[in-house]
Scaffold this motif. Structure first.
Motif, mmCIF file in Angstrom:
data_model
loop_
_atom_site.group_PDB
_atom_site.id
_atom_site.type_symbol
_atom_site.label_atom_id
_atom_site.label_comp_id
_atom_site.label_asym_id
_atom_site.label_seq_id
_atom_site.Cartn_x
_atom_site.Cartn_y
_atom_site.Cartn_z
ATOM 1 N N SER A 30 11.330 18.299 -19.138
ATOM 2 C CA SER A 30 11.450 17.123 -18.278
ATOM 3 C C SER A 30 10.726 17.392 -16.966
ATOM 4 N N TYR A 31 9.405 17.374 -17.014
ATOM 5 C CA TYR A 31 8.607 17.703 -15.837
ATOM 6 C C TYR A 31 8.106 16.472 -15.090
ATOM 7 N N ASP A 32 8.337 15.287 -15.616
ATOM 8 C CA ASP A 32 7.805 14.067 -15.007
ATOM 9 C C ASP A 32 8.343 13.792 -13.618
ATOM 10 N N GLU A 33 9.565 14.228 -13.327
ATOM 11 C CA GLU A 33 10.171 13.996 -12.016
ATOM 12 C C GLU A 33 9.831 15.084 -11.011
ATOM 13 N N GLY A 34 9.020 16.069 -11.398
ATOM 14 C CA GLY A 34 8.616 17.135 -10.493
ATOM 15 C C GLY A 34 9.550 18.330 -10.546
ATOM 16 N N PHE A 35 9.407 19.202 -9.551
ATOM 17 C CA PHE A 35 10.117 20.475 -9.546
ATOM 18 C C PHE A 35 10.808 20.715 -8.209
ATOM 19 N N ASP A 36 11.918 21.436 -8.277
ATOM 20 C CA ASP A 36 12.600 21.940 -7.091
ATOM 21 C C ASP A 36 12.405 23.451 -7.079
ATOM 22 N N ALA A 37 12.689 24.071 -5.922
ATOM 23 C CA ALA A 37 12.470 25.511 -5.826
ATOM 24 C C ALA A 37 13.495 26.168 -4.916
ATOM 25 N N ALA A 38 13.661 27.442 -5.165
ATOM 26 C CA ALA A 38 14.487 28.313 -4.339
ATOM 27 C C ALA A 38 13.799 29.677 -4.368
#
Length: 95
Positions: A30-38
């Motif tokens: 599910s990459y269509d909504e982009g990515f978050d990071a830590a």
């Protein structure tokens, strides 16, 4: 698979990147909504009892690609480490 990490000023830095949306049943990703990071910052080595902290990136919008999220988390870790006062550790206290 081992996540990539490196040492910066004596601390291990490990970017943590994940899709913003959970993968729906029946789909591979599910990459269509982009990515978050830590980013995880820890004492070098995998000894038991090694200190470690995870810092979420303060991002208003998701990153468009996993590469953008990885680069941002690495840069954020460097800023956190560089901003830590002399004689203190980023692994101590609240930042």
């Amino acid at each position: 698979m081992q996540a990539a990490h490196y040492v910066y000023k004596g601390l291990e830095v490990q970017p943590l990147v994940f899709p913003r949306q959970r993968t729906k049943a029946g789909f591979g990703h599910s990459y269509d909504e982009g990515f978050d990071a830590a980013v995880r910052i820890n004492e070098p080595g995998a000894q038991e009892g090694a200190r470690s902290r995870v810092f979420a990136l303060p991002a208003e919008r998701p990153f468009e690609s996993s590469g953008d999220a990885r680069r941002a988390s690495t840069a954020y870790a460097k800023r956190l480490i560089d901003a830590c006062p002399e004689g203190e550790s980023i692994l101590d206290g609240e930042q």
